[in-house]
Design a protein around this motif. Structure first.
Motif, PDB file in Angstrom:
ATOM      1  N   CYS A  98      67.716  43.162  64.535  1.00  0.00           N
ATOM      2  CA  CYS A  98      67.604  41.959  63.699  1.00  0.00           C
ATOM      3  C   CYS A  98      66.138  41.641  63.427  1.00  0.00           C
ATOM      4  CB  CYS A  98      68.337  40.797  64.360  1.00  0.00           C
ATOM      5  SG  CYS A  98      67.576  40.255  65.876  1.00  0.00           S
ATOM      6  N   ARG A  99      65.920  40.640  62.574  1.00  0.00           N
ATOM      7  CA  ARG A  99      64.544  40.304  62.175  1.00  0.00           C
ATOM      8  C   ARG A  99      63.811  39.527  63.257  1.00  0.00           C
ATOM      9  NH1 ARG A  99      63.843  36.763  58.164  1.00  0.00           N
ATOM     10  NH2 ARG A  99      66.063  36.300  57.974  1.00  0.00           N
ATOM     11  N   HIS A 100      64.516  38.533  63.830  1.00  0.00           N
ATOM     12  CA  HIS A 100      63.895  37.823  64.949  1.00  0.00           C
ATOM     13  C   HIS A 100      64.968  37.386  65.935  1.00  0.00           C
ATOM     14  CE1 HIS A 100      64.378  33.934  62.435  1.00  0.00           C
ATOM     15  NE2 HIS A 100      65.140  33.744  63.495  1.00  0.00           N
ATOM     16  N   VAL A 101      64.528  37.079  67.155  1.00  0.00           N
ATOM     17  CA  VAL A 101      65.450  36.479  68.127  1.00  0.00           C
ATOM     18  C   VAL A 101      64.851  35.176  68.646  1.00  0.00           C
ATOM     19  CG1 VAL A 101      66.717  38.525  68.945  1.00  0.00           C
ATOM     20  CG2 VAL A 101      64.545  37.944  70.031  1.00  0.00           C
ATOM     21  N   ARG A 102      65.740  34.216  68.858  1.00  0.00           N
ATOM     22  CA  ARG A 102      65.391  32.960  69.510  1.00  0.00           C
ATOM     23  C   ARG A 102      65.986  32.971  70.908  1.00  0.00           C
ATOM     24  NH1 ARG A 102      63.986  28.837  65.963  1.00  0.00           N
ATOM     25  NH2 ARG A 102      64.183  29.462  63.784  1.00  0.00           N
ATOM     26  N   ILE A 103      65.450  32.148  71.789  1.00  0.00           N
ATOM     27  CA  ILE A 103      66.092  32.011  73.092  1.00  0.00           C
ATOM     28  C   ILE A 103      67.228  30.993  72.955  1.00  0.00           C
ATOM     29  CG2 ILE A 103      64.374  30.299  73.891  1.00  0.00           C
ATOM     30  CD1 ILE A 103      64.837  31.407  76.735  1.00  0.00           C
ATOM     31  N   TYR A 104      68.376  31.325  73.496  1.00  0.00           N
ATOM     32  CA  TYR A 104      69.489  30.358  73.571  1.00  0.00           C
ATOM     33  C   TYR A 104      69.273  29.557  74.854  1.00  0.00           C
ATOM     34  CZ  TYR A 104      74.402  28.796  74.008  1.00  0.00           C
ATOM     35  OH  TYR A 104      75.553  28.057  74.160  1.00  0.00           O
ATOM     36  N   HIS A 105      69.379  30.220  75.985  1.00  0.00           N
ATOM     37  CA  HIS A 105      68.953  29.615  77.245  1.00  0.00           C
ATOM     38  C   HIS A 105      68.771  30.706  78.287  1.00  0.00           C
ATOM     39  CE1 HIS A 105      72.895  29.955  79.342  1.00  0.00           C
ATOM     40  NE2 HIS A 105      73.478  29.543  78.235  1.00  0.00           N
ATOM     41  N   PRO A 241      73.743  24.046  75.581  1.00  0.00           N
ATOM     42  CA  PRO A 241      73.271  23.843  76.964  1.00  0.00           C
ATOM     43  C   PRO A 241      71.849  23.282  77.032  1.00  0.00           C
ATOM     44  CG  PRO A 241      74.186  26.040  76.690  1.00  0.00           C
ATOM     45  CD  PRO A 241      74.144  25.423  75.326  1.00  0.00           C
ATOM     46  N   ALA A 242      71.073  23.455  75.951  1.00  0.00           N
ATOM     47  CA  ALA A 242      69.718  22.902  75.949  1.00  0.00           C
ATOM     48  C   ALA A 242      69.719  21.448  75.468  1.00  0.00           C
ATOM     49  CB  ALA A 242      68.820  23.745  75.053  1.00  0.00           C
ATOM     50  N   GLY A 243      70.871  20.957  75.012  1.00  0.00           N
ATOM     51  CA  GLY A 243      70.990  19.549  74.624  1.00  0.00           C
ATOM     52  C   GLY A 243      70.483  19.247  73.221  1.00  0.00           C
ATOM     53  N   ALA A 244      70.384  20.267  72.370  1.00  0.00           N
ATOM     54  CA  ALA A 244      69.808  20.045  71.040  1.00  0.00           C
ATOM     55  C   ALA A 244      70.878  19.890  69.963  1.00  0.00           C
ATOM     56  CB  ALA A 244      68.884  21.209  70.688  1.00  0.00           C
ATOM     57  N   GLU A 245      72.137  19.758  70.346  1.00  0.00           N
ATOM     58  CA  GLU A 245      73.214  19.795  69.342  1.00  0.00           C
ATOM     59  C   GLU A 245      73.106  18.705  68.275  1.00  0.00           C
ATOM     60  OE1 GLU A 245      73.833  19.684  72.620  1.00  0.00           O
ATOM     61  OE2 GLU A 245      74.762  17.758  73.056  1.00  0.00           O
ATOM     62  N   GLU A 246      72.595  17.522  68.664  1.00  0.00           N
ATOM     63  CA  GLU A 246      72.500  16.419  67.681  1.00  0.00           C
ATOM     64  C   GLU A 246      71.405  16.687  66.657  1.00  0.00           C
ATOM     65  OE1 GLU A 246      74.532  13.817  67.631  1.00  0.00           O
ATOM     66  OE2 GLU A 246      75.585  14.625  69.384  1.00  0.00           O
ATOM     67  N   GLU A 247      70.489  17.554  67.017  1.00  0.00           N
ATOM     68  CA  GLU A 247      69.323  17.756  66.143  1.00  0.00           C
ATOM     69  C   GLU A 247      69.394  19.052  65.350  1.00  0.00           C
ATOM     70  OE1 GLU A 247      66.032  17.157  68.916  1.00  0.00           O
ATOM     71  OE2 GLU A 247      67.323  15.597  69.753  1.00  0.00           O
ATOM     72  N   MET A 248      70.557  19.694  65.376  1.00  0.00           N
ATOM     73  CA  MET A 248      70.701  20.916  64.572  1.00  0.00           C
ATOM     74  C   MET A 248      71.857  20.723  63.596  1.00  0.00           C
ATOM     75  SD  MET A 248      70.060  24.045  67.238  1.00  0.00           S
ATOM     76  CE  MET A 248      71.476  23.655  68.230  1.00  0.00           C
ATOM     77  N   GLU A 249      71.734  21.407  62.499  1.00  0.00           N
ATOM     78  CA  GLU A 249      72.772  21.278  61.466  1.00  0.00           C
ATOM     79  C   GLU A 249      73.891  22.278  61.756  1.00  0.00           C
ATOM     80  OE1 GLU A 249      73.054  22.295  56.802  1.00  0.00           O
ATOM     81  OE2 GLU A 249      71.042  21.999  57.649  1.00  0.00           O
ATOM     82  N   VAL A 250      75.141  21.791  61.730  1.00  0.00           N
ATOM     83  CA  VAL A 250      76.272  22.711  61.921  1.00  0.00           C
ATOM     84  C   VAL A 250      76.306  23.685  60.737  1.00  0.00           C
ATOM     85  CG1 VAL A 250      78.789  22.893  62.112  1.00  0.00           C
ATOM     86  CG2 VAL A 250      77.580  21.029  63.269  1.00  0.00           C
ATOM     87  N   GLY A 251      76.358  24.960  61.063  1.00  0.00           N
ATOM     88  CA  GLY A 251      76.324  25.984  60.010  1.00  0.00           C
ATOM     89  C   GLY A 251      74.914  26.449  59.690  1.00  0.00           C
ATOM     90  N   GLY A 252      73.934  25.795  60.311  1.00  0.00           N
ATOM     91  CA  GLY A 252      72.528  26.151  60.047  1.00  0.00           C
ATOM     92  C   GLY A 252      71.955  27.058  61.121  1.00  0.00           C
ATOM     93  N   PRO A 253      70.690  27.441  60.941  1.00  0.00           N
ATOM     94  CA  PRO A 253      70.049  28.298  61.940  1.00  0.00           C
ATOM     95  C   PRO A 253      69.746  27.507  63.227  1.00  0.00           C
ATOM     96  CG  PRO A 253      68.469  27.646  60.266  1.00  0.00           C
ATOM     97  CD  PRO A 253      69.801  27.064  59.842  1.00  0.00           C
ATOM     98  N   TRP A 254      69.394  28.197  64.265  1.00  0.00           N
ATOM     99  CA  TRP A 254      69.118  27.572  65.563  1.00  0.00           C
ATOM    100  C   TRP A 254      67.663  27.104  65.614  1.00  0.00           C
ATOM    101  CZ3 TRP A 254      72.282  26.835  69.921  1.00  0.00           C
ATOM    102  CH2 TRP A 254      73.607  27.239  69.741  1.00  0.00           C
ATOM    103  N   GLU A 255      67.283  26.306  64.588  1.00  0.00           N
ATOM    104  CA  GLU A 255      65.885  25.916  64.508  1.00  0.00           C
ATOM    105  C   GLU A 255      65.651  24.679  65.351  1.00  0.00           C
ATOM    106  OE1 GLU A 255      64.720  26.976  60.400  1.00  0.00           O
ATOM    107  OE2 GLU A 255      63.672  25.051  60.625  1.00  0.00           O
ATOM    108  N   HIS A 256      65.020  24.851  66.493  1.00  0.00           N
ATOM    109  CA  HIS A 256      64.767  23.714  67.391  1.00  0.00           C
ATOM    110  C   HIS A 256      63.724  24.132  68.409  1.00  0.00           C
ATOM    111  CE1 HIS A 256      65.434  20.505  70.309  1.00  0.00           C
ATOM    112  NE2 HIS A 256      65.980  19.828  69.303  1.00  0.00           N
ATOM    113  N   GLU A 257      62.941  23.148  68.886  1.00  0.00           N
ATOM    114  CA  GLU A 257      61.891  23.487  69.869  1.00  0.00           C
ATOM    115  C   GLU A 257      62.475  24.063  71.164  1.00  0.00           C
ATOM    116  OE1 GLU A 257      59.945  20.097  71.826  1.00  0.00           O
ATOM    117  OE2 GLU A 257      61.478  18.805  70.924  1.00  0.00           O
ATOM    118  N   PHE A 258      63.750  23.765  71.450  1.00  0.00           N
ATOM    119  CA  PHE A 258      64.362  24.344  72.653  1.00  0.00           C
ATOM    120  C   PHE A 258      64.871  25.765  72.413  1.00  0.00           C
ATOM    121  CE2 PHE A 258      65.598  19.826  74.208  1.00  0.00           C
ATOM    122  CZ  PHE A 258      64.307  19.649  74.707  1.00  0.00           C
TER     123      PHE A 258
END
Ligand SMILES: O=C(O)CCC(=O)C(=O)O
Length: 265
Positions: A98-105, A241-258
């Motif tokens: 893939c092009r990039h990876v983010r950490i989930y947890h 698990p990182a508690g960022a669910e309120e700050e991410m858009e459903v259907g969107g990328p996992w763009e968050h500082e966590f």
């Protein structure tokens, strides 16, 4: 850091089998600082062990499988060094093409030893993750030497190609995961055990069936795993698990500082 090029044969192997093993991946320095992080997390933050808020983790039964602590990277610098390690992340990125990876947890999984120790049942990880399409993968690091006796991982090769399935609980000694696959109409070869010295790592796709036997030794079996989200994987809503669910858009990328990008762009 020089450019990391994962052997194309390894990428092919991972794509075909849904897992790969690397012996002696971490340096001795990385390993000892990781051990330090786990020890201090256990000593100082017992309440962090999952389920502790319910007065004793999920249940006594669960505790015999393993004690799990999530997202140590956010407050233990030694754990952060490994969880965000560019080499581990770059392997995850190239293996999953893939092009990039983010950490989930990240998560520490400490399987207690002794007669009471329980197996980690055959399961896939993807059904527990609020993401689609599947493709996220884990790097599972042996913090202690691991073998069949103390609960090393086992994988059923190729099962990542079957999509999300129900977990498989074997009921007695003669029961076999291969037969259970056959009953569901799937071909599955014999599982492969992954013994390795401390510092070794296995990568596994979120749909690869895996298992760890009970820890029959007297010492706990410590492991630290990092889960990586490929760029094409979307958040499907629900608990993060990182508690960022309120700050991410459903259907969107996992763009968050966590969930920072840890390899690629
Ligand atoms: O460490 C274990 O016993 C199980 C690990 C596991 O299921 C995982 O990392 O996905």
């Amino acid at each position: 850091m020089p450019d990391i090029v994962v052997d194309p044969a390894d990428i092919e192997f991972f794509q075909e089998n849904g897992f790969i093993q690397y012996h002696d991946f971490l340096s001795q320095e990385q390993l000892s600082s990781l051990r330090q992080a786990l020890d201090s997390a256990v000593a100082s933050e017992r309440e962090r062990i999952r389920g502790a808020e319910q007065g004793g983790r999920f249940s006594e039964e669960y505790e015999r499988v393993f004690n799990q602590m999530v997202n140590l990277w956010t407050d233990f610098p030694e754990a952060k060094e490994i969880a965000l390690d560019p080499r581990l992340a770059e392997y995850a990125r190239q293996l999953s093409r893939c092009r990039h990876v983010r950490i989930y947890h990240d998560h520490a999984m400490i399987k207690p030893g002794g007669q009471e120790s329980k197996q980690t049942n055959w399961h896939q990880d993807a059904p527990y993750w609020p993401m689609d399409p599947v493709g996220a993968l884990s790097a599972w690091i042996a913090v202690d030497d691991v073998n069949v006796e103390n609960g090393c991982l086992h994988f059923v090769p190729g099962t990542h190609k079957y999509g999300r399935l129900d977990p498989i609980s074997l009921t007695d000694e003669g029961d076999s995961v291969v037969d259970r696959f056959k009953e569901q109409g799937y071909d599955a070869p014999q599982p492969k055990a992954m013994p390795m010295r401390a510092g070794g790592v296995t990568f596994h796709h979120g749909c690869t069936f895996h298992y760890a036997g009970p820890n029959r030794t007297k010492k706990p079996r410590r492991a630290f795993a990092i889960i990586y989200i490929p760029d094409y994987t979307r958040f499907t809503g629900g608990k993060d698990p990182a508690g960022a669910e309120e700050e991410m858009e459903v259907g969107g990328p996992w763009e968050h500082e966590f969930h920072p990008i840890v390899a690629g762009r």
